[in-house]
Write a protein that holds these residues in place. Structure first.
Motif, mmCIF file in Angstrom:
data_model
loop_
_atom_site.group_PDB
_atom_site.id
_atom_site.type_symbol
_atom_site.label_atom_id
_atom_site.label_comp_id
_atom_site.label_asym_id
_atom_site.label_seq_id
_atom_site.Cartn_x
_atom_site.Cartn_y
_atom_site.Cartn_z
ATOM 1 N N ASP A 71 46.484 -43.004 4.669
ATOM 2 C CA ASP A 71 46.416 -43.517 3.296
ATOM 3 C C ASP A 71 45.641 -44.824 3.180
ATOM 4 N N LYS A 72 45.189 -45.359 4.300
ATOM 5 C CA LYS A 72 44.439 -46.609 4.247
ATOM 6 C C LYS A 72 43.138 -46.400 3.463
ATOM 7 N N PRO A 73 42.790 -47.336 2.589
ATOM 8 C CA PRO A 73 41.574 -47.194 1.758
ATOM 9 C C PRO A 73 40.292 -47.044 2.565
ATOM 10 N N ILE A 74 40.294 -47.544 3.814
ATOM 11 C CA ILE A 74 39.060 -47.512 4.601
ATOM 12 C C ILE A 74 38.545 -46.091 4.793
ATOM 13 N N TYR A 75 39.441 -45.111 4.892
ATOM 14 C CA TYR A 75 39.006 -43.733 5.104
ATOM 15 C C TYR A 75 38.319 -43.170 3.856
ATOM 16 N N THR A 76 38.808 -43.543 2.687
ATOM 17 C CA THR A 76 38.140 -43.119 1.453
ATOM 18 C C THR A 76 36.757 -43.750 1.352
ATOM 19 N N TRP A 77 36.686 -45.036 1.658
ATOM 20 C CA TRP A 77 35.397 -45.717 1.645
ATOM 21 C C TRP A 77 34.443 -45.085 2.648
ATOM 22 N N LEU A 78 34.940 -44.799 3.839
ATOM 23 C CA LEU A 78 34.088 -44.197 4.871
ATOM 24 C C LEU A 78 33.572 -42.830 4.444
ATOM 25 N N PHE A 79 34.430 -42.044 3.817
ATOM 26 C CA PHE A 79 34.000 -40.708 3.388
ATOM 27 C C PHE A 79 32.859 -40.810 2.383
ATOM 28 N N TRP A 80 33.046 -41.614 1.346
ATOM 29 C CA TRP A 80 32.044 -41.661 0.278
ATOM 30 C C TRP A 80 30.770 -42.374 0.710
ATOM 31 N N LEU A 81 30.875 -43.374 1.558
ATOM 32 C CA LEU A 81 29.671 -44.013 2.101
ATOM 33 C C LEU A 81 28.900 -43.034 2.992
ATOM 34 N N THR A 82 29.643 -42.256 3.778
ATOM 35 C CA THR A 82 28.996 -41.256 4.622
ATOM 36 C C THR A 82 28.310 -40.200 3.767
ATOM 37 N N GLN A 83 28.973 -39.779 2.690
ATOM 38 C CA GLN A 83 28.358 -38.810 1.787
ATOM 39 C C GLN A 83 27.094 -39.388 1.140
ATOM 40 N N PHE A 84 27.101 -40.679 0.855
ATOM 41 C CA PHE A 84 25.914 -41.348 0.327
ATOM 42 C C PHE A 84 24.753 -41.226 1.310
ATOM 43 N N THR A 85 25.015 -41.407 2.606
ATOM 44 C CA THR A 85 23.947 -41.278 3.611
ATOM 45 C C THR A 85 23.459 -39.834 3.704
ATOM 46 N N VAL A 86 24.364 -38.875 3.543
ATOM 47 C CA VAL A 86 23.975 -37.459 3.596
ATOM 48 C C VAL A 86 23.020 -37.126 2.453
ATOM 49 N N LEU A 87 23.355 -37.589 1.250
ATOM 50 C CA LEU A 87 22.467 -37.356 0.106
ATOM 51 C C LEU A 87 21.120 -38.039 0.322
ATOM 52 N N GLY A 88 21.160 -39.226 0.901
ATOM 53 C CA GLY A 88 19.911 -39.933 1.211
ATOM 54 C C GLY A 88 19.047 -39.145 2.170
ATOM 55 N N MET A 89 19.660 -38.598 3.227
ATOM 56 C CA MET A 89 18.909 -37.804 4.200
ATOM 57 C C MET A 89 18.406 -36.501 3.588
ATOM 58 N N ALA A 90 19.223 -35.891 2.719
ATOM 59 C CA ALA A 90 18.839 -34.634 2.078
ATOM 60 C C ALA A 90 17.597 -34.807 1.205
ATOM 61 N N ILE A 91 17.396 -36.007 0.667
ATOM 62 C CA ILE A 91 16.230 -36.289 -0.172
ATOM 63 C C ILE A 91 15.070 -36.829 0.669
ATOM 64 N N ALA A 92 15.363 -37.782 1.553
ATOM 65 C CA ALA A 92 14.308 -38.499 2.278
ATOM 66 C C ALA A 92 13.595 -37.636 3.313
ATOM 67 N N PHE A 93 14.346 -36.872 4.104
ATOM 68 C CA PHE A 93 13.709 -36.105 5.175
ATOM 69 C C PHE A 93 12.714 -35.064 4.651
#
Length: 408
Positions: A71-93
């Motif tokens: 339940d620690k907030p860090i895991y929610t932050w990590l998930f959405w930040l990681t998803q942000f990088t995935v979207l970035g890679m999906a567009i940039a590559f």
């Protein structure tokens, strides 16, 4: 498990599958605007980091962390930040290949995975000795595998054209992702999920663990054999695959008749996924053992279709099958027909594409040329996979309720 997270990960899987479909379509029709190499980088990064990584992120978070830690907030932050990088890679590559933005997003993904790994190491439940040991091993391999990424970055920055070292570094990353991080994470979850049913003794488990660990590390020698034709590396790999086979035999022997009880605890869709999972696990073990034959080892490292086929064998038939299996444990719905239909479509698409790729690879190996409509057949068989994912997504997106069956 969080329903939103599940849907996001499946959307990533859908994007990766559509990218792959486009790549296969490029061999059927002329697609002027497509940069094949750049799209290939986008496909592989979204599939591995957006689907498999986040899939295991979600299941590990739900199953292997106590509730107060999960339940620690860090895991929610990590998930959405990681998803942000995935979207970035999906567009940039697809647009620029390896360049400033794609490297930024992929590097940020690695940093976030390090943070996740450290947090999970600290926070995970140690009540189950087997799952804890397997998870900690997986985390160590996650760190080890990224050494290959940094070597690739150095080679690309120096522009020294060391093609063999470049390929060996990429294979180092992939090897310790598939045979290290992802495999041991899957086993940690598997023992956590089914350990009470299968009741493997500590002695048998340790035998399995050490044989598999040593075998998987040593089997990287096959890549060195491909790169440098060192004779000793061939023999090291031969020892490795024997160890891997002994590990699997030790595991199967220890389970005994518990498989029947395990199967009886599953739904129809889950039984299909479990059968696929076990079949692929045994198949990959047999394939690896066959590499003790010199001709087979030569074929495995030289024919690109066999390499791609083996990667997809792992990604779709093994790791994806297990993630879907875990997803279905936490979702109770009246629309089980949709779930079963999605699994059947996944199975058909996976088997058809693997059959076509390995059959064509065999044709090349035997110098029989290309069989008619190979690319067309592979493209149309690949169309089944996004349909399967969409069907699975529809089952989760429809109104239903989650059965929270975590270990918190």
């Amino acid at each position: 498990m969080k329903k939103t997270w599940l849907i996001v990960s499946l959307v990533n899987f859908l994007i990766a599958s559509l990218m792959g479909l486009l790549l296969r379509g490029a061999f059927v029709w002329e697609i002027d605007w497509l940069d094949y190499r750049n799209m290939l980088h986008g496909h592989s990064h979204v599939a591995l980091l957006g689907w498999l990584y986040l899939g295991f992120f979600i299941v590990i978070h739900a199953k292997l962390l106590p509730k107060e830690k999960a339940d620690k907030p860090i895991y929610t932050w990590l998930f959405w930040l990681t998803q942000f990088t995935v979207l970035g890679m999906a567009i940039a590559f697809p647009i620029q290949g390896y360049a400033v933005f794609s490297i930024f997003f992929s590097t940020l993904h690695i940093v976030l995975s390090y943070i996740f790994a450290v947090r999970v190491w600290k926070d995970h439940s140690r009540k189950d000795f087997k799952s804890s040991l397997l998870l900690r091993t997986a985390i160590l391999f996650l760190f080890i595998s990224t050494v290959g990424v940094f070597v690739v970055a150095y080679i690309m920055a120096s522009k020294n054209g060391a093609n063999v070292i470049y390929q060996i570094a990429i294979q180092f990353y992939l090897h310790f992702q598939f045979n290290g991080w992802l495999l041991f994470a899957l086993l940690a979850l598997f023992f956590n999920r089914f350990g009470n049913i299968l009741k493997i003794s500590n002695k048998a488990f340790k035998q399995f663990y050490w044989l598999l660990l040593l075998g998987n590390i040593l089997s990287y020698a096959l890549v060195l054999y491909w790169g440098y034709r060192w004779e000793f590396s061939y023999y090291v790999n031969a020892v490795a695959v024997v160890l891997q086979l002994l590990a699997v035999l030790a595991l199967i022997k220890s389970f005994g008749s518990s498989w029947i009880q395990l199967k009886n605890s599953l739904s129809a869709a889950q039984k299909l996924l479990l059968k696929l999972l076990i079949t692929v696990f045994l198949t990959r073990t047999i394939f690896q053992f066959a590499l003790v034959i010199p001709e087979m080892a030569e074929m495995a490292v030289l024919l690109r279709l066999f390499i791609i086929g083996f990667i997809h064998l792992n990604m779709l038939g093994f790791f994806t099958a297990y993630i879907w299996l875990e997803y279905l444990f936490d979702y109770k719905s009246a629309i089980n027909t949709l779930q079963k239909s999605a699994v059947i479509l996944l199975l058909i698409g996976f088997l058809l594409t693997e059959l076509i790729m390995f059959l064509q690879g065999f044709f090349y190996w035997q110098e029989l040329g290309k069989f008619p409509y190979f690319h067309e057949g592979l493209f149309y068989a690949s169309c089944i996979l996004p349909i399967a994912i969409l069907t699975f997504l529809r089952a989760f997106a429809k109104k239903g309720k989650f059965q929270i069956a975590t270990n918190h």
